[in-house]
Design an enzyme around this catalytic site. Structure first.
Site, PDB file in Angstrom:
ATOM      1  N   CYS A  74       0.838  -0.912   0.343  1.00 53.72           N
ATOM      2  CA  CYS A  74      -0.091  -0.330  -0.297  1.00 53.72           C
ATOM      3  C   CYS A  74       0.668   1.274  -0.405  1.00 53.72           C
ATOM      4  O   CYS A  74       1.373   1.638   0.532  1.00 53.72           O
ATOM      5  CB  CYS A  74      -0.898   0.068   1.255  1.00 53.72           C
ATOM      6  SG  CYS A  74      -1.992   1.718   1.565  1.00 53.72           S
ATOM      7  N   CYS A 183      -0.964   3.814  -6.512  1.00 50.69           N
ATOM      8  CA  CYS A 183      -1.534   3.205  -5.713  1.00 50.69           C
ATOM      9  C   CYS A 183      -2.451   1.806  -6.010  1.00 50.69           C
ATOM     10  O   CYS A 183      -2.564   1.519  -7.389  1.00 50.69           O
ATOM     11  CB  CYS A 183      -2.968   3.900  -5.748  1.00 50.69           C
ATOM     12  SG  CYS A 183      -4.583   3.497  -4.351  1.00 50.69           S
TER      13      CYS A 183
HETATM   14  N1  DGL Z   1      -3.943   0.303  -1.814  1.00 47.61           N
HETATM   15  C1  DGL Z   1      -3.563   1.913  -1.272  1.00 47.61           C
HETATM   16  C2  DGL Z   1      -2.789   2.114  -2.300  1.00 47.61           C
HETATM   17  O1  DGL Z   1      -1.190   1.862  -2.416  1.00 47.61           O
HETATM   18  C3  DGL Z   1      -4.893   2.395  -1.134  1.00 47.61           C
HETATM   19  C4  DGL Z   1      -5.399   3.609  -0.210  1.00 47.61           C
HETATM   20  C5  DGL Z   1      -6.386   3.468   0.469  1.00 47.61           C
HETATM   21  O2  DGL Z   1      -6.803   3.237   0.859  1.00 47.61           O
HETATM   22  O3  DGL Z   1      -7.025   4.524   0.103  1.00 47.61           O
HETATM   23  O4  DGL Z   1      -2.528   3.336  -1.512  1.00 47.61           O
END
Ligand code: DGL
Length: 258
Positions: A74, A183
């Site tokens: 993430c 993301c």
């Molecule tokens: N997968 C997360 C990232 O890479 C998502 C972030 C979120 O939950 O807003 O930033």
């Protein structure tokens, strides 16, 4: 060096499975435990303190399950919490950050676009990295609403198309030749993004780089698994159906509070 313990991978939700896939493809003999903290998604709009606390909670669950290395799949959690995690836990961490470097180094127009969460784009870590590329114009765009639509299983909705068009059109007009997906949820949007972007604009994400870094750490410090028990385990703390579908029903998903 042998170490049969699992690799832990966590994300605010289902998006980190894009990173998990790259790791699983490169290291098929390793057992992996994936945590989707979907109950608390999205992280992108939360404060740094909240993101650190949620990341620690996820790490503690993975450590209780004997993980030998933890991948923070993430960008939001990495850019806001990786220093705190490294300070508090002995386990080695691999983080994920927007791939500014390959985009900036290969850009012909010297203009690149980055689509990421507010938490990532506002973080100190991201801004320090971006400052290293003074010769490149970086068009930053917060992907408001995208993670929630993915978590709700609305990948191909008209609302998704509309949001993507509104975020990408100004980048096209600014003459970007690279779009960085900052993301781990966004690789699931590549088919829709490709319909909007002209063909010459390249899309990059960080999945393969994270998998390579994970392999290097196993090789240099942690050890590879020699166990034949390498079926991945997926945990989610809300309705499992979207995670099951993004995994194309190939793996069982366990609903659990963590
Ligand atoms: N997968 C997360 C990232 O890479 C998502 C972030 C979120 O939950 O807003 O930033």
């Amino acid at each position: 060096m042998t170490n049969n313990n699992p690799i832990g991978v966590f994300d605010s939700g289902i998006g980190g499975t894009s990173i998990w896939s790259a790791i699983h493809d490169l290291l098929p003999n390793e057992k992996t435990i994936y945590l989707a903290d979907s109950k608390n998604a999205p992280y992108g709009q939360k404060s740094k303190e909240e993101i650190v606390a949620l990341s620690k909670k996820n790490v503690e669950f993975l450590l209780e399950n004997n993980c030998k290395l933890i991948v923070v799949a993430c960008n939001t959690a990495t850019t806001n919490a990786i220093f705190e995690l490294r300070a508090d836990y002995d386990v080695p961490f691999v983080g994920i950050e927007p791939a500014i470097k390959p985009a900036a180094n290969n850009s012909q127009t010297q203009v690149i676009g980055i689509l990421a969460t507010k938490g990532t784009l506002n973080s100190e870590l991201f801004n320090k990295t971006a400052e290293m590329f003074q010769n490149t114009k970086i068009i930053e765009q917060v992907g408001y609403g995208l993670v929630q639509l993915i978590e709700d299983g609305n990948l191909y909705s008209p609302e998704m198309t509309q949001l993507l068009e509104s975020y990408l059109q100004p980048m096209i007009e600014a003459n970007i030749d690279y779009l960085v997906l900052g993301c781990s949820h966004y690789p699931y949007l590549i088919p829709q993004i490709k319909k909007i972007l002209p063909d010459h604009i390249k899309i990059i994400d960080s999945g393969e780089a994270v998998a390579r870094q994970t392999k290097n750490l196993l090789q240099d410090k942690v050890g590879f698994s020699e166990s034949t028990d390498n079926d991945p385990i997926f945990y989610v703390n809300s309705d499992p159906k979207v995670l099951e579908s993004i995994l194309e029903y190939k793996y069982p998903v366990i609903k659990k509070d963590f």
